[in-house]
Design a protein around this motif. Structure first.
Motif, PDB file in Angstrom:
ATOM      1  N   THR A  52       0.861  -1.176   0.000  1.00 58.08           N
ATOM      2  CA  THR A  52       0.000   0.000   0.000  1.00 58.08           C
ATOM      3  C   THR A  52       0.903   1.234   0.000  1.00 58.08           C
ATOM      4  O   THR A  52       2.134   1.116   0.020  1.00 58.08           O
ATOM      5  CB  THR A  52      -0.901   0.053   1.245  1.00 58.08           C
ATOM      6  OG1 THR A  52      -0.101   0.412   2.386  1.00 58.08           O
ATOM      7  CG2 THR A  52      -1.587  -1.278   1.503  1.00 58.08           C
ATOM      8  N   THR A  57      -0.733  -4.898   3.263  1.00 57.60           N
ATOM      9  CA  THR A  57      -2.111  -5.214   3.636  1.00 57.60           C
ATOM     10  C   THR A  57      -2.497  -6.624   3.208  1.00 57.60           C
ATOM     11  O   THR A  57      -1.936  -7.178   2.268  1.00 57.60           O
ATOM     12  CB  THR A  57      -3.100  -4.217   3.002  1.00 57.60           C
ATOM     13  OG1 THR A  57      -4.416  -4.474   3.497  1.00 57.60           O
ATOM     14  CG2 THR A  57      -3.111  -4.328   1.489  1.00 57.60           C
ATOM     15  N   THR A  71      -3.781  -4.224   8.034  1.00 56.59           N
ATOM     16  CA  THR A  71      -2.786  -3.464   7.286  1.00 56.59           C
ATOM     17  C   THR A  71      -1.682  -2.966   8.205  1.00 56.59           C
ATOM     18  O   THR A  71      -1.949  -2.298   9.213  1.00 56.59           O
ATOM     19  CB  THR A  71      -3.435  -2.258   6.583  1.00 56.59           C
ATOM     20  OG1 THR A  71      -4.475  -2.725   5.720  1.00 56.59           O
ATOM     21  CG2 THR A  71      -2.417  -1.481   5.775  1.00 56.59           C
TER      22      THR A  71
END
Length: 329
Positions: A52, A57, A71
């Motif tokens: 990300t 994540t 995450t």
């Protein structure tokens, strides 16, 4: 060269090894939760984590009539647990693995998610059950953020490489078992797993493939490295000449390696990575006689051509949409 090195941060193994080991176990706890609920996919594609803009994540995980995601945020140094009905929980990173494991399980239970995982690490020597592991407890936020920063840049280059293939190809994904970022191409032909293969490798190596990735090191490799291999390894593969010149075949691993420090020192790190990925892929595909229609786009004589520079692609797209000139009178 100096600017290239500044853009690609140093990642000396010895300097962050303790944090590496702890973070590896953190990702295994979270990865096993995803494994518990995600539908089984070929080549274990339901297992990995994804990059990300702030970390790693699980992507959305199905659970009954809801979804949830876990995450790692390497800016705030927290594990975020978010549900589709608006619940939000934050677990700080740092401390013993057994504490992190307990906090993850307690948090999921509080959210009404009944998760039960096998609390044993995989793909590591001398595994310690998560609920007993107080050996791995070091967490340096700067080191974790630096590692993610390297992954972030590697993912961009591997995604560009992935886009040039017309056949079956994995996402660019992070395997928490082996702790590496990888992308894998497939010829479309089946292959027999090794006779001594365990469950993981039996399912992962049931097809002819070419894989390239990035790994922070270990197992006798003293530093981060890019790797590439073809499975099954064809006769003559290890003696092939690949690019750049710093790349070499490592007998213990049975893979071509390009050390990360050699990439950092290159005048153009992106080109060095793409040349390594492309030349090792071509070596294996040629020896295994992969179908010609799968040969990747945008290469000329084995080298990446300028039309795959993002700015050039934008210019070409704009030109293709421009109105046709009026015919001469």
């Amino acid at each position: 060269m100096a600017n290239a090195q500044a853009d690609w941060p140093a990642l000396p193994l010895e300097a962050w090894k303790d944090t590496y080991d702890t973070l590896h176990m953190y990702t295994q706890v979270v990865g096993k939760v995803r494994l518990e609920f995600a539908p089984m996919m070929n080549e274990w594609w339901q297992v990995p984590l994804y990059l990300t803009a702030r970390g790693l994540t699980t992507s959305p995980i199905p659970y009954r009539d809801r979804t949830f995601a876990m995450t790692f945020d390497f800016f705030e140094h927290q594990l975020h647990v978010d549900t589709s009905d608006g619940e939000v929980r934050r677990i700080p990173l740092g401390g013993a693995v057994k504490t992190f494991y307990r906090e993850v399980m307690d948090t999921l239970h509080a959210l009404g998610i009944d998760a039960t995982i096998w609390p044993h690490p995989v793909e590591v020597p001398d595994p310690i059950p998560f609920d007993q592991d107080d050996r791995h407890h070091t967490y340096d936020p700067d080191a974790a953020r630096r590692f993610w920063d390297v992954l972030r840049q590697v993912a961009v280059v591997l995604t560009e490489f992935r886009a040039r293939f017309t056949g079956k190809c994995s996402p660019v994904h992070f395997f928490w078992g082996s702790f590496d970022l990888a992308v894998t191409r497939f010829s479309g032909r089946s292959a027999a797993p090794k006779p001594d293969a365990d469950l993981i490798t039996r399912l992962a190596y049931d097809a002819q493939l070419s894989s390239v990735g990035f790994w922070p090191g270990g197992q006798g490799i003293d530093g981060a490295a890019f790797y590439s291999y073809t499975y099954p390894e064809p006769t003559g593969f290890r003696s092939q000449t690949v690019r750049p010149a710093a790349a070499f075949y490592q007998d213990q691993l049975g893979e071509f390696l390009l050390m990360y420090d050699d990439v950092r020192a290159a005048a153009d790190p992106r080109r060095a990575i793409l040349d390594f990925a492309q030349s090792t892929y071509e070596a294996g595909a040629r020896l295994q006689n992969w179908p010609r229609e799968l040969v990747s786009h945008g290469v000329e004589g084995g080298h990446v051509v300028a039309s795959h520079d993002p700015s050039q692609r934008t210019s070409e797209l704009a030109a293709s949409k421009a109105p046709n000139p009026a015919p001469e009178q």
